[in-house]
Write a protein that holds these residues in place. Structure first.
Motif, PDB file in Angstrom:
ATOM      1  N   GLY A   1      18.616 -49.397 -44.259  1.00  0.00           N
ATOM      2  CA  GLY A   1      17.938 -50.570 -43.704  1.00  0.00           C
ATOM      3  C   GLY A   1      17.425 -50.390 -42.291  1.00  0.00           C
ATOM      4  O   GLY A   1      17.023 -51.364 -41.651  1.00  0.00           O
ATOM      5  N   ILE A   2      17.408 -49.141 -41.791  1.00  0.00           N
ATOM      6  CA  ILE A   2      16.822 -48.859 -40.464  1.00  0.00           C
ATOM      7  C   ILE A   2      15.440 -48.251 -40.724  1.00  0.00           C
ATOM      8  O   ILE A   2      15.339 -47.078 -41.102  1.00  0.00           O
ATOM      9  N   PRO A   3      14.366 -49.011 -40.523  1.00  0.00           N
ATOM     10  CA  PRO A   3      13.028 -48.470 -40.829  1.00  0.00           C
ATOM     11  C   PRO A   3      12.691 -47.264 -39.948  1.00  0.00           C
ATOM     12  O   PRO A   3      13.142 -47.170 -38.807  1.00  0.00           O
ATOM     13  N   ARG A   4      11.882 -46.383 -40.486  1.00  0.00           N
ATOM     14  CA  ARG A   4      11.508 -45.153 -39.788  1.00  0.00           C
ATOM     15  C   ARG A   4      10.837 -45.383 -38.433  1.00  0.00           C
ATOM     16  O   ARG A   4      11.057 -44.650 -37.486  1.00  0.00           O
ATOM     17  N   ASN A   5       9.942 -46.368 -38.369  1.00  0.00           N
ATOM     18  CA  ASN A   5       9.222 -46.597 -37.109  1.00  0.00           C
ATOM     19  C   ASN A   5       8.704 -48.038 -37.064  1.00  0.00           C
ATOM     20  O   ASN A   5       8.684 -48.721 -38.091  1.00  0.00           O
TER      21      ASN A   5
ATOM     22  N   GLN B   1      12.369 -45.211 -48.322  1.00  0.00           N
ATOM     23  CA  GLN B   1      13.296 -44.646 -47.335  1.00  0.00           C
ATOM     24  C   GLN B   1      14.374 -45.638 -46.909  1.00  0.00           C
ATOM     25  O   GLN B   1      15.430 -45.244 -46.434  1.00  0.00           O
ATOM     26  N   LEU B   2      14.094 -46.919 -47.096  1.00  0.00           N
ATOM     27  CA  LEU B   2      15.031 -47.927 -46.587  1.00  0.00           C
ATOM     28  C   LEU B   2      16.410 -47.805 -47.213  1.00  0.00           C
ATOM     29  O   LEU B   2      17.423 -48.051 -46.555  1.00  0.00           O
ATOM     30  N   GLU B   3      16.479 -47.442 -48.464  1.00  0.00           N
ATOM     31  CA  GLU B   3      17.785 -47.382 -49.126  1.00  0.00           C
ATOM     32  C   GLU B   3      18.628 -46.248 -48.557  1.00  0.00           C
ATOM     33  O   GLU B   3      19.751 -46.464 -48.117  1.00  0.00           O
ATOM     34  N   THR B   4      18.050 -45.036 -48.510  1.00  0.00           N
ATOM     35  CA  THR B   4      18.846 -43.904 -48.019  1.00  0.00           C
ATOM     36  C   THR B   4      19.101 -44.009 -46.511  1.00  0.00           C
ATOM     37  O   THR B   4      20.055 -43.450 -46.003  1.00  0.00           O
TER      38      THR B   4
ATOM     39  N   HIS C   1      14.070 -58.702 -47.535  1.00  0.00           N
ATOM     40  CA  HIS C   1      15.388 -58.969 -48.132  1.00  0.00           C
ATOM     41  C   HIS C   1      16.265 -57.728 -48.102  1.00  0.00           C
ATOM     42  O   HIS C   1      17.475 -57.804 -47.859  1.00  0.00           O
ATOM     43  N   PHE C   2      15.646 -56.589 -48.329  1.00  0.00           N
ATOM     44  CA  PHE C   2      16.407 -55.339 -48.335  1.00  0.00           C
ATOM     45  C   PHE C   2      16.979 -55.058 -46.939  1.00  0.00           C
ATOM     46  O   PHE C   2      18.144 -54.694 -46.784  1.00  0.00           O
ATOM     47  N   ILE C   3      16.155 -55.253 -45.931  1.00  0.00           N
ATOM     48  CA  ILE C   3      16.611 -55.043 -44.544  1.00  0.00           C
ATOM     49  C   ILE C   3      17.718 -56.049 -44.211  1.00  0.00           C
ATOM     50  O   ILE C   3      18.735 -55.699 -43.585  1.00  0.00           O
ATOM     51  N   ALA C   4      17.533 -57.290 -44.665  1.00  0.00           N
ATOM     52  CA  ALA C   4      18.542 -58.323 -44.406  1.00  0.00           C
ATOM     53  C   ALA C   4      19.866 -57.952 -45.077  1.00  0.00           C
ATOM     54  O   ALA C   4      20.952 -58.183 -44.521  1.00  0.00           O
ATOM     55  N   HIS C   5      19.784 -57.349 -46.241  1.00  0.00           N
ATOM     56  CA  HIS C   5      21.000 -56.918 -46.939  1.00  0.00           C
ATOM     57  C   HIS C   5      21.837 -55.972 -46.065  1.00  0.00           C
ATOM     58  O   HIS C   5      23.063 -56.019 -46.070  1.00  0.00           O
ATOM     59  N   PHE C   6      21.152 -55.139 -45.312  1.00  0.00           N
ATOM     60  CA  PHE C   6      21.854 -54.191 -44.430  1.00  0.00           C
ATOM     61  C   PHE C   6      22.200 -54.822 -43.069  1.00  0.00           C
ATOM     62  O   PHE C   6      22.668 -54.132 -42.164  1.00  0.00           O
ATOM     63  N   GLY C   7      21.928 -56.096 -42.916  1.00  0.00           N
ATOM     64  CA  GLY C   7      22.302 -56.799 -41.679  1.00  0.00           C
ATOM     65  C   GLY C   7      21.360 -56.537 -40.520  1.00  0.00           C
ATOM     66  O   GLY C   7      21.694 -56.794 -39.356  1.00  0.00           O
ATOM     67  N   ASN C   8      20.131 -56.038 -40.833  1.00  0.00           N
ATOM     68  CA  ASN C   8      19.216 -55.680 -39.749  1.00  0.00           C
ATOM     69  C   ASN C   8      18.132 -56.738 -39.501  1.00  0.00           C
ATOM     70  O   ASN C   8      17.144 -56.461 -38.848  1.00  0.00           O
ATOM     71  N   LEU C   9      18.326 -57.947 -40.027  1.00  0.00           N
ATOM     72  CA  LEU C   9      17.490 -59.093 -39.624  1.00  0.00           C
ATOM     73  C   LEU C   9      18.439 -60.164 -39.108  1.00  0.00           C
ATOM     74  O   LEU C   9      19.462 -60.441 -39.741  1.00  0.00           O
TER      75      LEU C   9
END
Ligand code: GLN
Length: 303
Positions: free
Chosen positions: A105-109, A99-102, A169-177
């Protein structure tokens, strides 16, 4: 109510399923756990504590810690947290990437791994030491200074943590870390690797039963934040089995792959059951059976 008798009956009810399931061998340090071990504890808001089986034996807290990191991040006043993580059930395994890609980078919960990484990052920014903040909290609420971080479990997970590293790393790519990926992972593995018993965790959980008040009477969370954390636990705390857990147990709860499940009874107390044999969703089969039996035979439920 005769709590001790209810706990004894819950253990008897769980006995036929003890030993079923698989231990979490994807973390090699947990692979040697005995799938048939069992313990259960109950702590009331009035300070009464009861237990059955191996209820004072330490085990690996794993994802049960995600409940404490969330509460502490909210307590430290991260008003932005709910912009960085959602509060919908994911319907996917706890370590899923899809789900992270679509969802950019905002996790569901906050209770799936991706969400817990964001919460750990937020707590790290707020405190400068996320692992220390969680450990201090558990020691204070349980009154047990022997609650500790098992570095061998943290190292074992770090060496085999390709999925969590990919998520971070994926979350960081979206700037959410906001902290370095390595720092976030180190603190995440450390708080998952805390060693505590059913007794310790039931006592710690009572802050949510007291609607946000800590054991010493000071306020950690506002009443409304305590309500919200309980609500997210109910809908997301046991991953893609949250519906089944709500159906069988009827309580907000958080599981971990160490085999522990902590369940909250608002206004009354907290229950923690532990048995390392896990079902396909990563929830303890024995702990779920015991909690099911306990809430079925008592009036400890929110429904
Ligand atoms: N540390 C574990 C992981 O990241 C926690 C998972 C769990 O308990 N569900 O995989």
């Amino acid at each position: 109510m005769n709590y001790q008798q209810l706990l004894d009956e819950a253990m008897e009810a769980a006995r036929p399923v003890l030993g079923r399931g698989r231990v979490a061998d994807y973390i090699p340090a947990l692979a040697s756990a005995d799938p048939g071990a069992f313990g259960m504890a109950l702590a009331t808001v009035a300070g009464e504590v009861h237990g059955v089986g191996e209820w004072v034996r330490q085990f690996s807290v794993q994802s049960v810690s995600k409940l404490f990191t969330l509460a502490l991040a909210l307590a430290h006043g991260d008003g932005e947290l709910w912009k960085r993580v959602g509060r919908e059930p994911s319907g996917n395994p706890f370590n899923s990437l899809i789900q992270l890609e679509t969802e950019h980078g905002i996790p569901r919960n906050p209770f799936i791994n991706a969400g817990a990484l964001v919460v750990t990052d937020a707590l790290q920014t707020l405190t400068g030491d996320a692992r220390g903040a969680v450990l201090d909290f558990l020691r204070a609420e349980s009154g047990n200074p022997r609650v500790s971080i098992d570095d061998s479990v943290a190292d074992s997970e770090a060496h085999h943590g390709h999925r969590n590293a990919a998520l971070a790393h994926f979350i960081a790519h979206f700037g959410n870390l906001h902290n370095p990926v390595e720092t976030v992972l180190e603190h995440y593995y450390a708080h998952c690797a805390m060693a505590a018993s059913c007794r310790d965790l039931a006592l710690v959980g009572t802050f949510l039963a007291r609607h946000g008040l800590r054991a010493d009477g000071t306020r950690l969370l506002s009443r409304s934040d305590a309500k919200r954390v309980n609500a997210v636990l109910l809908t997301c705390g046991t991953y893609d089995a949250a519906g089944e857990f709500a159906y069988r147990v009827g309580l907000p709860g958080k599981s971990g792959v160490g085999g522990g499940i902590l369940a909250i009874v608002p206004g009354r107390g907290a229950l923690c059951a532990w048995s390392p044999g896990l079902d396909a969703a990563g929830n303890s089969i024995g702990a779920m059976a015991a909690l099911d039996a306990f809430t079925t035979r008592s009036d400890w439920s929110v429904f």
